[in-house]
Design a protein around this motif. Structure first.
Motif, short mmCIF file in Angstrom:
data_model
loop_
_atom_site.label_atom_id
_atom_site.label_comp_id
_atom_site.label_asym_id
_atom_site.label_seq_id
_atom_site.Cartn_x
_atom_site.Cartn_y
_atom_site.Cartn_z
N PRO A 41 0.80 -1.23 0.00
CA PRO A 41 0.00 0.00 0.00
C PRO A 41 0.84 1.28 0.00
O PRO A 41 0.49 2.25 -0.69
CB PRO A 41 -0.82 -0.10 1.29
CG PRO A 41 -0.82 -1.56 1.64
CD PRO A 41 0.42 -2.17 1.05
N GLU A 42 1.97 1.30 0.74
CA GLU A 42 2.80 2.52 0.79
C GLU A 42 3.29 2.88 -0.61
O GLU A 42 3.34 4.04 -0.99
CB GLU A 42 4.06 2.36 1.66
CG GLU A 42 3.91 1.72 3.00
CD GLU A 42 3.90 0.19 2.93
OE1 GLU A 42 2.78 -0.35 2.83
OE2 GLU A 42 4.96 -0.44 3.02
N TYR A 43 3.68 1.83 -1.36
CA TYR A 43 4.19 2.11 -2.71
C TYR A 43 3.06 2.43 -3.68
O TYR A 43 3.19 3.33 -4.52
CB TYR A 43 5.04 0.93 -3.22
CG TYR A 43 5.74 1.28 -4.52
CD1 TYR A 43 6.86 2.10 -4.53
CD2 TYR A 43 5.25 0.84 -5.74
CE1 TYR A 43 7.48 2.47 -5.72
CE2 TYR A 43 5.85 1.20 -6.94
CZ TYR A 43 6.98 2.01 -6.92
OH TYR A 43 7.58 2.38 -8.10
N LEU A 44 1.94 1.72 -3.53
CA LEU A 44 0.80 1.98 -4.42
C LEU A 44 0.28 3.41 -4.26
O LEU A 44 -0.32 3.96 -5.18
CB LEU A 44 -0.32 0.97 -4.17
CG LEU A 44 -0.02 -0.47 -4.61
CD1 LEU A 44 -1.13 -1.41 -4.14
CD2 LEU A 44 0.15 -0.56 -6.12
N ALA A 45 0.52 3.99 -3.09
CA ALA A 45 0.11 5.39 -2.88
C ALA A 45 0.92 6.33 -3.78
O ALA A 45 0.46 7.41 -4.15
CB ALA A 45 0.30 5.78 -1.42
N LEU A 46 2.14 5.89 -4.16
CA LEU A 46 2.97 6.69 -5.07
C LEU A 46 2.71 6.32 -6.52
O LEU A 46 2.70 7.17 -7.40
CB LEU A 46 4.47 6.45 -4.78
CG LEU A 46 4.98 6.73 -3.38
CD1 LEU A 46 6.44 6.30 -3.26
CD2 LEU A 46 4.85 8.22 -3.06
N ASN A 47 2.54 5.02 -6.75
CA ASN A 47 2.40 4.53 -8.12
C ASN A 47 1.24 3.53 -8.16
O ASN A 47 1.38 2.38 -7.77
CB ASN A 47 3.71 3.85 -8.55
CG ASN A 47 3.68 3.34 -9.98
OD1 ASN A 47 2.61 2.97 -10.49
ND2 ASN A 47 4.82 3.31 -10.63
N PRO A 48 0.07 3.97 -8.62
CA PRO A 48 -1.12 3.11 -8.58
C PRO A 48 -0.98 1.86 -9.44
O PRO A 48 -1.73 0.89 -9.28
CB PRO A 48 -2.24 4.01 -9.11
CG PRO A 48 -1.57 5.14 -9.80
CD PRO A 48 -0.22 5.31 -9.18
#
Ligand SMILES: N[C@@H](CCC(=O)N[C@@H](CS)C(=O)NCC(=O)O)C(=O)O
Length: 227
Positions: A41-48
């Motif tokens: 989730p932390e990364y998906l917040a930057l790159n969906p």
């Protein structure tokens, strides 16, 4: 300062090579793809899209950019380098950048999947992608017979295409007999910034001479190929 979320792959190297060419200050943060960090989730917040690369521009109100082509355009426009600002010159760079984004990258990516990672050996699929890559290499070769660089000057289009074409052996694509492409490949390889860029976020040795390392790498990649 730019934060670059990346991994040692062609799409990651496109950005580290551009940052090195542009002499921008950046901090590379390695994303472990085989551990699935790109889907957290932390990364998906930057790159969906859950893939590398992504940048966060700390000097521009933490502006986030994902998709490697969009990142290259952002960096070129931020610095006024590696892409001209006149309409025709800019368009010529974008044409060859899109050629990589829509052609070379996806086709070599699929060649890797079917040639290296897929559990079954589907020869028609392997042939389809390797032949299409070869065809795209011939397009580059023909153009480079008439032009030193892909656009008028060295640009983000050269960086993007080179970072993929240099991995042709891993994709099993035949590069023989393409002398203009060879000339251009050497010119890029000799640039110190490109040499530094392909060692980010860490240097990986060629897997091609080391069967054990190659099969371990393919096994990890296979696990991340969703069928
Ligand atoms: N169109 C995307 C493609 C990015 C991409 O495919 N990145 C790969 C590495 S080269 C990745 O993150 N793979 C991990 C995954 O698919 O989970 C871009 O150009 O940024």
């Amino acid at each position: 300062m730019i934060e670059l979320y990346t991994a040692p792959t062609p799409n990651g190297h496109k950005i580290s090579c551009a940052l090195e060419e542009l002499e921008l200050e950046y901090e590379a943060k390695a994303v472990n793809l085989s551990k699935g960090e790109q889907k957290q989730p932390e990364y998906l917040a930057l790159n969906p899209n859950g893939r590398i690369p992504t940048i966060v521009d700390r000097d521009n109100d933490n502006f986030i950019v994902f998709e490697s082509g969009a990142i290259l355009i952002y960096l070129a426009e931020k610095t006024g380098k590696l892409m001209p600002s006149d309409q025709e010159g800019r368009s010529r760079v974008l044409q060859w950048l899109m050629f990589q984004m829509g052609g070379i990258g996806p086709m070599m990516g699929q060649a890797n999947v079917f040639f290296r990672y897929f559990p079954e050996k589907l020869q028609p699929a392997i042939d389809r992608y390797q032949n299409e890559c070869r065809r795209l290499f011939e397009v580059l070769d023909t153009h480079l017979g008439e032009s030193e660089w892909l656009a008028d000057e060295f640009s983000i289009a050269d960086i993007a295409n080179w970072c993929w074409v240099r991995t042709y052996k891993w994709s099993g694509v035949n590069r023989q007999g393409l002398q203009n492409l060879d000339r251009w490949m050497v010119a890029l390889k000799n640039r110190p910034a490109m040499q530094r860029g392909v060692k980010v976020p860490f240097r990986i040795d060629s897997l091609l001479g080391d069967e054990k390392a190659a099969s371990e790498f393919a096994e990890k990649a296979r696990n991340s190929v969703q069928t």
